[in-house]
Motif scaffolding. Structure first.
Motif: not given
Length: 827
Positions: A768-787
């Motif tokens: 999904i990140i590769v697809i988004a970057h190819n469409l000139n979008m930045k990706v935000v990941t929600e709910g990151v809770e651990t290192a």
């Protein structure tokens, strides 16, 4: 028009025929291409060979004549130096030169007055080659009767006829003249002359020695050069035709360039290269080759021209032969393929049709049995595995649809399916609706992973208490339901409720901390089971639960009198306008971090409601009510206005690079004046549009997608940033990504739950990140809770993160502190 229907065998034969034809065509194309270039190369080599042969002969003849003239000049100068001048002997030498050089039609010398032997006065008309001046001017000319000596004429004329003498006298250098007409013994001929000056030891001009070549002789030789039907030409240094083997009428005329060919001088600069060009006198492409002929300080050029089509005769012959062979090969191979398919393929195809038809109508027990030790057997094995996987997938989907992912208990839909299949019995039925007290506060204080772990432990305790006497469901959030079948008396239900409250109240130790929970339970009991009993049990126990929540840590049995007690939902609905007026609503801000730099990239504005009776009410409770009543439109405007004012306040405090994202609902986008309303709010607050990001969900496309897409483009035109929120839930579809003008793609927290140990989740996340970057979008990941989760998303080049690992949603004042400290979490 009726559509043509082909059988599988026919399609295979057609495909095989196309494959063979394509393969053969490629081979033939390669062969013909090679033959094409080979034919051109042969023609070019032939042209080069004949050109070089002629140039060698021509230059040898010219150089021989020049050498003879040089010898005469040196001999005449020596005679003059020794004082033994002899005009008769000099004439004899000129005759020898003409006799030994067949390309010369004449040879002559012209001396200045008394420059040869100082006896001009004695030689006036003394012989056939003397004129009235007595100067030494003999001209030996070749005639049909042999060599003849006559006087040179016109050498004193300054109007052009005497240029052969006057020009050399002025330049004192070797001169090669372009073709010019000359009257020889009453006959007009065209000649070209090369003349050497005669100078004494002091450089004093004494006269000339020259030779004439008839252009007819050159033309005859040029005409004989016809490689592959082409022709040759000689071009002088002044760009005139000296000879032309195809068009004699062009001799003595300027060289004509082909259309679009540029200038003759540019053409000459590219000598010894091969060109294919048009021609003014013939159709089609012409091969051209230009080779220089150097004669002392002068350069003529030899041009070879051949029609390109004449060079490709063998190619065209091979082309037609290849086409005929290809047609015959396709027919033969198609016939052989048909025979093979009839024998080998059709029997297996019948098996495939039989089994797939059975699977299509639900008979998945039938297997595709093909043992041919080839691709058909491989296909059969794959098909059988696919059917098995399909069964497993259907069972998994059925389980996930009816069960909660956190606890593994049946969910609300699972409850509905259960009561649909349930039949009546002799006993009573009871339903216990369990809601954990103040669990939302605990869940928001901790991270969601800890909250899920608490829910799982509470669910396990309820199951242990109930054993085989009740069936446990999780309806969502912090709500559990226990269905008791065939109880003999009411006391069994109340006893079960008391045991559940007791076991939930016991402390839960997790990750070195103790958690104290209580619960409220609403109960409903029915004497008999009807199709409506399942829904009535839930509704009545929910009303009883509302009454129990007022006291907490207790249970209440439903009675009809409870119907008059307003539910929490009704209270929240009725108090929304008052809450907006009395500033009960507030915004908290959760930072977004740029993973590459560690800086705070922006924040998400999250709405909170501090209710005077219920305390902090979760958006999961009041947002659906606001959307149902339409209050979400006013509430959404308040959120956007408050967020814009906060941005302006932060900017005045020196925080001028904060991007604030605001959630927008589907109802807001259905308003006709949504764009002008948003523009007005932003301008009123005095912030730049690029400081505001609108977070959308795919639900806005479910009604009137064309209207929504137009609004999005208008908002983008204002300079606002747009993001697609909760991607991976709801109606998530990659098709939306290529059509909507968004800048950010926000991945739901479900994407990374368990991603540390789940390789398949990591692969999906990275894709999904590769697809988004190819469409000139930045990706935000929600709910990151651990290192560990941070390390995973960082390795897969995610752009931004948002979650409890860095910070929960905080008040504006606390965000200012975080922004100024901005410490990136350790991996």
């Amino acid at each position: 028009m009726r559509k043509i229907r082909l059988s599988i065998a026919q399609k295979l034969i057609t495909a095989l025929g196309v494959l063979m034809l394509t393969s053969y065509s490629l081979l033939v194309s390669f062969y013909l291409t090679k033959l094409y270039h080979t034919s051109l190369e042969k023609g070019e080599l032939l042209a080069q060979k004949q050109s070089i042969q002629y140039i060698d002969q021509f230059t040898t003849s010219i150089n021989t004549s020049l050498a003879s003239l040089t010898t005469i000049r040196d001999a005449l100068l020596q005679m003059r130096s020794d004082g033994v001048q002899n005009r008769s002997y000099a004439v004899h030498m000129l005759e020898t030169v003409v006799r030994n050089n067949p390309d010369l039609i004449g040879c002559y010398t012209v001396w200045e007055p008394d420059a040869f032997d100082r006896k001009d006065a004695m030689n006036r008309l003394a012989s056939g080659y003397d004129d009235e001046s007595g100067r030494f001017v003999p001209y030996i000319v070749r005639t049909s009767d042999g060599l003849k000596a006559i006087p040179t004429v016109d050498y004193n004329m300054l109007n052009g006829d005497g240029d052969f003498y006057q020009v050399v006298k002025q330049s004192k250098t070797f001169t090669l003249f372009d073709p010019y007409p000359y009257n020889l013994n009453g006959k007009d001929i065209v000649v070209t002359s090369f003349i050497l000056p005669i100078l004494d030891e002091n450089g004093q001009f004494l006269g000339i020695v020259g030779g004439d070549i008839s252009l007819q002789t050159v033309q005859d030789k040029i005409r004989s050069i016809r490689p592959l039907g082409g022709h040759a030409s000689i071009i002088t240094s002044n760009n005139y035709y000296l000879a032309n083997g195809a068009y004699p009428g062009l001799v003595m005329k300027p060289y004509e360039m082909w259309e679009g060919g540029g200038s003759i001088n540019d053409y000459k600069k590219s000598f010894s290269t091969i060109q294919y060009t048009p021609d003014r006198h013939a159709s089609g492409q012409m091969f051209r080759m230009l080779i220089p002929i150097r004669i002392q300080d002068f350069t003529w050029h030899f041009e070879m021209v051949i029609p390109k089509g004449n060079m490709l005769t063998q190619y065209y012959s091979s082309l037609w032969s290849s086409i005929l062979i290809a047609a015959a090969t396709v027919v033969l191979m198609s016939l052989l393929a048909w025979l093979m398919l009839q024998k080998i393929v059709l029997e297996n195809i019948k098996k495939v049709i039989q089994v797939t038809s059975a699977v299509a109508i639900g008979n998945e027990k039938l297997k595709l049995d093909i043992r041919s030790n080839d691709e058909f057997e491989t296909m059969a094995n794959h098909f059988n595995r696919m059917v098995d996987f399909r069964k497993e997938a259907e069972h998994l989907i059925q389980h996930q649809a009816t069960h909660d992912l956190v606890t593994g208990f049946p969910n609300r839909y699972g409850y509905s399916r259960h009561v649909e299949t349930k039949t009546g019995s002799n006993g009573q039925f009871a339903l216990l609706y369990i809601d954990l007290d103040r669990f939302k506060i605990i869940n928001e204080t901790l991270d969601y992973t800890m909250g899920d772990m608490l829910l799982k432990q509470v669910g396990n305790r309820i199951v242990q208490v109930m054993g085989q006497s009740g069936r446990v469901f999780r309806f969502g959030g912090d709500e559990f339901v226990v269905l008791l079948d065939d109880i003999s008396y009411l006391g069994q239900a109340t006893a079960a409720a008391a045991r559940i409250l007791s076991v939930i109240a016991e402390p839960i130790k997790m990750k070195g901390r103790l958690f104290y929970l209580t619960a409220s339970i609403g109960m409903s009991v029915h004497q008999e089971w009807t199709p409506e009993t399942g829904d009535r049990l839930v509704k009545e126990s929910d009303i009883a639960l509302y009454v129990a929540k007022k006291q907490r840590n207790t249970y209440k049995l439903y009675s009809p009198m409870m119907n008059d007690v307003p539910t929490k939902e009704l209270i929240l609905e009725n108090s929304m306008f008052e809450a907006l007026e009395s500033n009960q609503f507030m915004l908290h801000y959760q930072p977004k971090l740029e993973i590459r730099t560690g800086r705070i990239y922006g924040v998400e504005a999250l709405l909170r409601w501090k209710h005077p009776e219920f305390g902090m009410v979760s958006p999961l409770e009041f947002i659906p009510i606001a959307e149902k009543t339409g209050f979400i439109i006013l509430l959404g405007e308040w959120v956007l206005r408050s967020a814009c004012r906060q941005v302006k306040q932060w900017e005045q405090m020196g925080l001028d690079s904060v991007l604030v994202s605001v959630n927008m609902s589907m109802l807001q986008f259905q308003q006709k004046d949504i764009v002008s309303s948003i523009k007005s709010i932003i301008e009123e607050a005095g912030v730049r549009p690029e400081q505001i990001e609108l977070e959308l969900t795919e639900s806005i496309f479910m009604e009137n997608p064309e209207h929504t897409l137009r609004i999005l483009h208008e908002l983008q035109g204002l300079g606002l940033k747009l993001s697609l929120d909760d991607f991976g839930t709801g109606y998530s579809s990659l098709s939306y990504l290529q059509n909507i003008p968004i800048h950010y793609l926000k991945l739901d927290k479900s994407f990374i739950r368990g991603i540390v140990t789940d390789i398949r989740k990591q692969m999906i996340f990275r894709s999904i990140i590769v697809i988004a970057h190819n469409l000139n979008m930045k990706v935000v990941t929600e709910g990151v809770e651990t290192a560990e989760e941070l390390q995973i998303i960082k390795e897969h080049n995610c752009d931004l993160l948002q979650g409890y690992l860095f910070s929960p949603p905080v008040a504006p004042e606390r965000f200012v502190e975080l922004f100024r400290s901005n410490k990136f979490p350790e991996e």
